[in-house]
Scaffold this motif. Sequence first.
Motif, PDB file in Angstrom:
ATOM      1  N   CYS A  59       3.267  -0.683   9.423  1.00 36.21           N
ATOM      2  CA  CYS A  59       2.830   0.423   8.581  1.00 36.21           C
ATOM      3  C   CYS A  59       2.441  -0.133   7.227  1.00 36.21           C
ATOM      4  O   CYS A  59       2.807  -1.240   6.884  1.00 36.21           O
ATOM      5  CB  CYS A  59       3.971   1.422   8.365  1.00 36.21           C
ATOM      6  N   ASP A  60       1.710   0.646   6.470  1.00 30.70           N
ATOM      7  CA  ASP A  60       1.452   0.324   5.083  1.00 30.70           C
ATOM      8  C   ASP A  60       2.341   1.220   4.245  1.00 30.70           C
ATOM      9  O   ASP A  60       2.896   2.212   4.732  1.00 30.70           O
ATOM     10  CB  ASP A  60      -0.022   0.521   4.732  1.00 30.70           C
ATOM     11  N   LEU A  61       2.495   0.879   2.979  1.00 27.86           N
ATOM     12  CA  LEU A  61       3.374   1.623   2.095  1.00 27.86           C
ATOM     13  C   LEU A  61       2.654   1.920   0.789  1.00 27.86           C
ATOM     14  O   LEU A  61       2.227   1.000   0.087  1.00 27.86           O
ATOM     15  CB  LEU A  61       4.642   0.810   1.816  1.00 27.86           C
ATOM     16  N   VAL A  62       2.484   3.217   0.486  1.00 28.13           N
ATOM     17  CA  VAL A  62       1.892   3.653  -0.775  1.00 28.13           C
ATOM     18  C   VAL A  62       3.033   3.870  -1.762  1.00 28.13           C
ATOM     19  O   VAL A  62       3.935   4.670  -1.505  1.00 28.13           O
ATOM     20  CB  VAL A  62       1.078   4.952  -0.607  1.00 28.13           C
ATOM     21  N   THR A  63       2.998   3.148  -2.875  1.00 29.32           N
ATOM     22  CA  THR A  63       4.046   3.228  -3.888  1.00 29.32           C
ATOM     23  C   THR A  63       3.503   3.924  -5.127  1.00 29.32           C
ATOM     24  O   THR A  63       2.418   3.589  -5.608  1.00 29.32           O
ATOM     25  CB  THR A  63       4.541   1.810  -4.258  1.00 29.32           C
ATOM     26  N   VAL A  64       4.275   4.887  -5.629  1.00 28.90           N
ATOM     27  CA  VAL A  64       3.886   5.678  -6.797  1.00 28.90           C
ATOM     28  C   VAL A  64       5.090   5.848  -7.718  1.00 28.90           C
ATOM     29  O   VAL A  64       6.230   5.711  -7.285  1.00 28.90           O
ATOM     30  CB  VAL A  64       3.339   7.072  -6.397  1.00 28.90           C
ATOM     31  N   THR A  73      10.428   4.438  -8.434  1.00 28.53           N
ATOM     32  CA  THR A  73       9.271   4.573  -7.552  1.00 28.53           C
ATOM     33  C   THR A  73       9.658   5.228  -6.229  1.00 28.53           C
ATOM     34  O   THR A  73      10.812   5.198  -5.818  1.00 28.53           O
ATOM     35  CB  THR A  73       8.619   3.210  -7.229  1.00 28.53           C
ATOM     36  N   LEU A  74       8.644   5.793  -5.585  1.00 24.54           N
ATOM     37  CA  LEU A  74       8.762   6.279  -4.208  1.00 24.54           C
ATOM     38  C   LEU A  74       7.712   5.562  -3.383  1.00 24.54           C
ATOM     39  O   LEU A  74       6.622   5.257  -3.880  1.00 24.54           O
ATOM     40  CB  LEU A  74       8.504   7.777  -4.118  1.00 24.54           C
ATOM     41  N   GLY A  75       8.015   5.332  -2.114  1.00 27.52           N
ATOM     42  CA  GLY A  75       7.076   4.705  -1.200  1.00 27.52           C
ATOM     43  C   GLY A  75       6.855   5.583   0.014  1.00 27.52           C
ATOM     44  O   GLY A  75       7.802   5.927   0.714  1.00 27.52           O
ATOM     45  N   PHE A  76       5.596   5.955   0.244  1.00 25.87           N
ATOM     46  CA  PHE A  76       5.217   6.784   1.386  1.00 25.87           C
ATOM     47  C   PHE A  76       4.756   5.884   2.524  1.00 25.87           C
ATOM     48  O   PHE A  76       3.844   5.069   2.339  1.00 25.87           O
ATOM     49  CB  PHE A  76       4.071   7.725   1.011  1.00 25.87           C
ATOM     50  N   VAL A  77       5.349   6.045   3.693  1.00 24.53           N
ATOM     51  CA  VAL A  77       4.915   5.309   4.873  1.00 24.53           C
ATOM     52  C   VAL A  77       3.626   5.940   5.374  1.00 24.53           C
ATOM     53  O   VAL A  77       3.555   7.151   5.604  1.00 24.53           O
ATOM     54  CB  VAL A  77       5.998   5.335   5.972  1.00 24.53           C
ATOM     55  N   VAL A  78       2.585   5.102   5.488  1.00 21.36           N
ATOM     56  CA  VAL A  78       1.274   5.532   5.964  1.00 21.36           C
ATOM     57  C   VAL A  78       0.849   4.604   7.103  1.00 21.36           C
ATOM     58  O   VAL A  78       1.400   3.512   7.248  1.00 21.36           O
ATOM     59  CB  VAL A  78       0.223   5.526   4.821  1.00 21.36           C
ATOM     60  N   PRO A  79      -0.121   5.014   7.914  1.00 24.88           N
ATOM     61  CA  PRO A  79      -0.547   4.156   9.027  1.00 24.88           C
ATOM     62  C   PRO A  79      -1.099   2.815   8.558  1.00 24.88           C
ATOM     63  O   PRO A  79      -1.685   2.707   7.471  1.00 24.88           O
ATOM     64  CB  PRO A  79      -1.648   4.979   9.706  1.00 24.88           C
ATOM     65  N   ALA A  80      -0.906   1.798   9.389  1.00 26.62           N
ATOM     66  CA  ALA A  80      -1.465   0.478   9.116  1.00 26.62           C
ATOM     67  C   ALA A  80      -2.972   0.591   8.908  1.00 26.62           C
ATOM     68  O   ALA A  80      -3.634   1.400   9.552  1.00 26.62           O
ATOM     69  CB  ALA A  80      -1.162  -0.460  10.274  1.00 26.62           C
ATOM     70  N   GLY A  81      -3.492  -0.192   7.991  1.00 29.46           N
ATOM     71  CA  GLY A  81      -4.915  -0.182   7.691  1.00 29.46           C
ATOM     72  C   GLY A  81      -5.266   0.656   6.481  1.00 29.46           C
ATOM     73  O   GLY A  81      -6.365   0.557   5.940  1.00 29.46           O
ATOM     74  N   THR A  82      -4.337   1.476   6.016  1.00 32.21           N
ATOM     75  CA  THR A  82      -4.592   2.341   4.861  1.00 32.21           C
ATOM     76  C   THR A  82      -4.886   1.515   3.619  1.00 32.21           C
ATOM     77  O   THR A  82      -5.747   1.873   2.806  1.00 32.21           O
ATOM     78  CB  THR A  82      -3.402   3.280   4.610  1.00 32.21           C
ATOM     79  N   ALA A  83      -4.195   0.397   3.443  1.00 33.12           N
ATOM     80  CA  ALA A  83      -4.325  -0.410   2.225  1.00 33.12           C
ATOM     81  C   ALA A  83      -5.760  -0.879   2.000  1.00 33.12           C
ATOM     82  O   ALA A  83      -6.189  -1.013   0.849  1.00 33.12           O
ATOM     83  CB  ALA A  83      -3.377  -1.599   2.273  1.00 33.12           C
ATOM     84  N   ALA A  84      -6.498  -1.107   3.069  1.00 28.86           N
ATOM     85  CA  ALA A  84      -7.858  -1.625   2.940  1.00 28.86           C
ATOM     86  C   ALA A  84      -8.770  -0.704   2.133  1.00 28.86           C
ATOM     87  O   ALA A  84      -9.668  -1.170   1.435  1.00 28.86           O
ATOM     88  CB  ALA A  84      -8.463  -1.872   4.318  1.00 28.86           C
ATOM     89  N   GLY A  85      -8.541   0.605   2.177  1.00 31.48           N
ATOM     90  CA  GLY A  85      -9.411   1.534   1.478  1.00 31.48           C
ATOM     91  C   GLY A  85      -8.703   2.356   0.411  1.00 31.48           C
ATOM     92  O   GLY A  85      -9.269   3.315  -0.103  1.00 31.48           O
ATOM     93  N   TRP A  86      -7.486   1.985   0.051  1.00 32.61           N
ATOM     94  CA  TRP A  86      -6.709   2.787  -0.896  1.00 32.61           C
ATOM     95  C   TRP A  86      -7.156   2.482  -2.321  1.00 32.61           C
ATOM     96  O   TRP A  86      -7.159   1.340  -2.749  1.00 32.61           O
ATOM     97  CB  TRP A  86      -5.220   2.496  -0.738  1.00 32.61           C
ATOM     98  N   ASP A  87      -7.499   3.533  -3.069  1.00 29.88           N
ATOM     99  CA  ASP A  87      -7.984   3.333  -4.439  1.00 29.88           C
ATOM    100  C   ASP A  87      -7.513   4.434  -5.388  1.00 29.88           C
ATOM    101  O   ASP A  87      -8.207   4.791  -6.325  1.00 29.88           O
ATOM    102  CB  ASP A  87      -9.504   3.260  -4.444  1.00 29.88           C
ATOM    103  N   VAL A  88      -6.333   4.964  -5.157  1.00 34.69           N
ATOM    104  CA  VAL A  88      -5.817   6.056  -5.986  1.00 34.69           C
ATOM    105  C   VAL A  88      -5.199   5.458  -7.254  1.00 34.69           C
ATOM    106  O   VAL A  88      -4.243   4.676  -7.165  1.00 34.69           O
ATOM    107  CB  VAL A  88      -4.793   6.904  -5.213  1.00 34.69           C
TER     108      VAL A  88
END
Length: 126
Positions: A15-20, A51-66
């Motif tokens: 998985c990928d992990l979005v951290t905010v 911080t919080l980390g949201f579990v997202v599907p693998a491959g998300t990091a390639a296009g993440w730009d928030v």
Amino acid sequence: METSQGNDPCDDAGCDLVTVPARQGLEAVDILRRGAGEAVGPVLHDDGGGTLGFVVPAGTAAGWDVPGSTCTETEGRGLRLSPEPPVEGSDWLLPPGEAELATDPAVLRRALGEAARMIAAADSCR
């Protein structure tokens, strides 16, 4: 979102992990939990509460730009959804089994945007 074990996005590819920042993340969790049909997947928090980390599907990091967030690829680094937190010094805010398998990145993007606007509006009233 399909929740059967066979469709777990973390089974094969990780998985990928979005951290905010925690404040924005907590607002986003609330937004996602109130949304009609917009489920939130497992969410990690650090013990320091920063911080919080949201579990997202693998491959998300390639296009993440928030802005204000990062998305980390975890492929090959062992992030799997289990009751035990995957990183020392973290814990589950929403553990696997009590949440969807992963948060849809498009839905998360909208929730984070809404959370940022709410925080900005609240801060401007001070």
